[in-house]
Design an enzyme around this catalytic site. Structure first.
Site, PDB file in Angstrom:
ATOM      1  N   GLU A   1       0.868  -1.175   0.000  1.00 14.56           N
ATOM      2  CA  GLU A   1       0.000   0.000   0.000  1.00 14.56           C
ATOM      3  C   GLU A   1       0.903   1.223   0.000  1.00 14.56           C
ATOM      4  O   GLU A   1       1.458   1.605   1.024  1.00 14.56           O
ATOM      5  CB  GLU A   1      -0.908  -0.018   1.238  1.00 14.56           C
TER       6      GLU A   1
ATOM      7  N   CYS B   1      -2.112   9.328   2.698  1.00 19.30           N
ATOM      8  CA  CYS B   1      -1.626   8.753   1.433  1.00 19.30           C
ATOM      9  C   CYS B   1      -2.588   8.987   0.273  1.00 19.30           C
ATOM     10  O   CYS B   1      -2.167   8.970  -0.886  1.00 19.30           O
ATOM     11  CB  CYS B   1      -1.348   7.263   1.600  1.00 19.30           C
TER      12      CYS B   1
END
Length: 535
Positions: A234, A268
Site C-alpha cells: 500500500e 496517502c
C-alpha cells in the site's frame, strides 16, 4: 477470549524476560521460529479461535481508546476526536464486519463441473497462508498497523506486526497493549530500529503486508523476492483532484479542503494537487480560501484540529517546497520549526500546465499541507497530464462536476487505485470496496472481505466418489480417458469434453430438488387416486 493480564504465564518470554515488544536483531530468528511453530499447532484454523481473537481485539480498542488517542496526539498533534473517527472507528468497523461475515467467508464456494469430471463436487476454500508480516505506517499509526491485522486474524494466520517507527508513542503503546490482549503465542507486535527491520526482512514469511513509501516498498519487495514471498504493498503517489466547470463550487471546496489538510496533509490518498477549470478557477480559489479559514480559523496553529509534521526531516522538506514557490502562494506559507508546524498553503501556477509539471512541488508526493493548483481549459489536457505523472498511476483520483461527459471521460480514460466522484477520501470508508493501488501506487487490496482474501489462498478442491465412479452406469464412460484409445473411447472423451455439454452437467441443484419434490407430490396424489390432469 479474555485479555492476557501482565502476569499471565502464557505471555511470551525471550532471553529470560517478559516480551514487551522491544527486540534486538539477534532475537528475530527465534521470534519468527516460535510463531511458525505456533501456527503448526493448528489452533488458528478454528472459527472459535478467530472469533475469540476478534472479540478480544474489539475489547482492547474499547478499553484502550484513550491511550491510543493520547499517543496519536503526541506523535502528530491529532485531536482525540479525529484519532477516534479516522483510526479507531475504522478498525472497529473492520472487526465487526469480520465477526458478522466470518461463517460466510470460511464456507467453501461451490463451483461448476466439467463433463470429463462428472460426477464430482467442485469447490474453492480459503486457506490461511501461515505466518504473515505486517509493516505499519506512521501517518495513521494505529489504523494502518491494526486494520490489516483484522483480516490476517480472521483468515486464521499467525501475525508479526511492526508499527511505523517514526510515530514513537503510537508504536510503543501498540507493542505494550496488543501483546497483552491478543494471543501472544500467535500474534506479536515488535519494536526496533532499522537493523531489526532488516533482520525481520531476512526471514521467510508467507506474506508481507507493507504500508509506506515507494522507496521502502522496493526494499521490502526485493527482500521478499529472495523467498518468493507474496506482498501486498500500500504505497502512494500524487493523487489529483479535478474541478470541472460544472462542479458545485461550495460543495467541492469544502470536501477538498477537508481532505487536503486532514492529519496535517499526511494522508496517502489526500488530494496532492488541484486542476481547476479556468472558467471557475477564481471563484473556486476564493471559496477554498474562505473554507479553510472557516475550518481552522484565522490562525490554524491555534486549533486542535490541525496536525503537525511527524519529525524535523519532514518539516524541513516541506519548508523547502514553500520557499521554492514563494511567488505562487495564494494563502498560507507560514512555518514554525519549534512546533514542526506548516500552515495550510495553496499555490496558484496559473494556466501553464507544462511549467506546472516541471515545478519542484510536482516531482514527488507532497505528504504535507500544501496544494499546488493549475488552471486548465480542456478535459483532454487533464487526462494526458494525469497519465504522464512522474510518480505513475495515483492511489486515488478525485473529480468534481455534474457534466456526464466529463465524469465518464475521467472514469474510463484514467487509471488509479480508487476514484471518488464529487467527494474525497470516503471510498476507503466503504468496506465493501477494495482499497489499494495500481502500478507504482501499490499492489493488492484490503478492507472487509478483501482483507480476508488478501491473507488467504483460494484452494481448488475436486472431490470424487469411487462408489459412483465404479458403478455399472458410469465405469465404462469414465474409463474412456485411460489408454489404449479406440474409436469409442475417443468419441466419449470428445463428447464429454465439449463445453456445450456443461449446462446439462451443471443443471441447477435447487431446480432439481424442487422438481424431485414435485414428482414425489404427484406420486403421492396418484396413490390416492387424485389426478391433477385428466387424460
Amino acid at each position: 477470549m479474555a485479555a492476557y493480564p501482565p502476569d499471565s504465564k502464557s505471555r511470551y518470554k525471550t532471553a529470560g524476560r517478559e516480551f514487551d515488544g522491544q527486540i534486538e536483531p539477534e532475537e528475530v530468528k527465534k521470534l519468527v521460529s516460535d510463531v511458525r511453530e505456533a501456527f503448526g499447532k493448528d489452533k488458528t484454523l478454528s472459527k472459535e479461535w478467530r472469533i475469540g481473537q476478534l472479540k478480544a481485539f474489539d475489547k482492547m480498542l474499547d478499553e484502550c481508546t484513550e491511550e491510543f488517542c493520547e499517543a496519536m496526539h503526541k506523535d502528530l498533534h491529532k485531536s482525540h476526536f479525529e484519532g477516534y473517527v479516522t483510526e479507531i472507528a475504522l478498525i472497529k468497523a473492520e472487526i465487526h464486519a469480520a465477526i458478522k461475515h466470518l461463517d460466510q467467508w470460511m464456507t467453501p464456494v461451490k463451483k461448476p463441473n466439467g463433463g470429463l469430471n462428472a460426477p464430482c463436487w467442485s469447490t474453492t476454500q480459503r486457506d490461511p497462508l501461515g505466518v504473515v508480516l505486517i509493516l505499519g505506517a506512521w501517518n495513521y499509526p494505529i489504523q494502518l498497523s491494526l486494520a490489516p491485522m483484522v483480516g490476517a486474524i480472521a483468515a486464521g494466520n499467525c501475525v508479526i506486526m511492526k508499527p511505523g517507527s517514526y510515530a514513537v508513542e503510537s508504536s510503543n503503546v501498540m507493542s505494550r497493549i496488543v501483546n497483552r490482549y491478543l494471543d501472544p503465542e500467535c500474534i506479536r507486535v515488535v519494536e526496533g530500529n532499522r537493523k531489526v527491520t532488516g533482520a525481520i526482512l531476512e526471514e521467510k514469511f508467507d506474506k508481507i503486508f507493507f504500508t509506506g513509501s515507494g522507496y521502502v516498498g522496493r526494499i521490502v519487495l526485493t527482500a521478499a523476492a529472495k523467498h518468493l514471498t507474496p506482498c501486498a504493498l500500500e504505497l502512494g503517489g500524487k493523487s489529483p483532484v479535478i474541478v470541472d466547470a460544472s462542479a458545485d463550487i461550495t460543495h467541492a471546496a469544502e470536501r477538498i479542503a477537508w481532505g487536503t489538510f486532514l492529519n496535517g496533509g499526511q494522508t496517502c490518498v489526500r488530494p496532492d494537487f488541484l486542476m481547476v477549470h479556468e472558467k471557475v478557477a477564481d471563484e473556486f480559489i476564493d471559496k477554498f480560501q474562505a473554507t479553510v479559514k472557516k475550518f481552522y480559523g484565522e490562525d490554524p496553529q491555534k486549533t486542535e484540529y490541525f496536525g503537525r509534521c511527524i519529525n524535523d526531516a519532514a518539516f524541513n522538506r516541506l519548508s523547502d517546497l514553500v520557499k521554492a514557490h514563494q511567488d505562487k502562494i495564494v494563502f498560507g506559507g507560514k512555518t514554525d520549526a519549534s512546533e514542526k508546524y506548516i500552515s495550510p498553503t495553496m499555490f496558484d501556477f496559473g494556466s501553464d500546465i507544462e511549467a506546472f509539471s516541471k515545478a519542484e512541488v510536482m516531482q514527488d508526493e507532497i505528504f504535507g499541507p500544501l496544494l499546488p493548483t493549475v488552471r486548465y481549459g480542456k478535459t483532454e489536457d487533464v487526462i494526458q497530464f494525469v497519465r504522464a505523472l512522474p510518480t505513475g498511476k495515483p492511489l486515488a483520483l478525485y473529480a468534481f462536476g455534474t457534466d456526464k461527459r466529463f465524469i465518464n471521460e475521467v472514469k474510463t480514460r484514467t487509471s488509479s487505485g480508487g476514484l471518488c466522484v464529487n467527494d474525497v477520501l470516503m471510498h476507503l470508508t466503504n468496506h465493501d470496496l477494495p482499497f489499494g493501488g495500481v502500478g507504482s501506487s501499490g499492489m493488492g487490496a484490503y478492507h472487509g472481505k478483501y482483507s480476508f482474501d488478501c491473507f488467504t489462498h483460494e484452494k481448488a478442491v475436486l472431490q470424487k466418489s469411487p462408489l459412483l465412479d465404479e458403478s455399472i452406469f458410469l465405469k465404462f464412460a469414465l474409463g474412456a480417458r485411460f489408454p489404449p484409445y479406440d474409436s469409442t473411447k475417443k468419441l466419449i472423451v470428445k463428447v464429454f469434453g465439449d463445453p456445450r455439454l456443461d449446462p446439462l452437467i451443471n443443471f441447477p441443484i435447487p431446480f432439481l430438488r424442487n422438481l424431485a419434490k414435485l414428482l414425489v407430490v404427484l406420486a403421492v396424489l396418484r396413490i390416492f387416486g387424485i389426478h391433477l390432469v385428466k387424460v
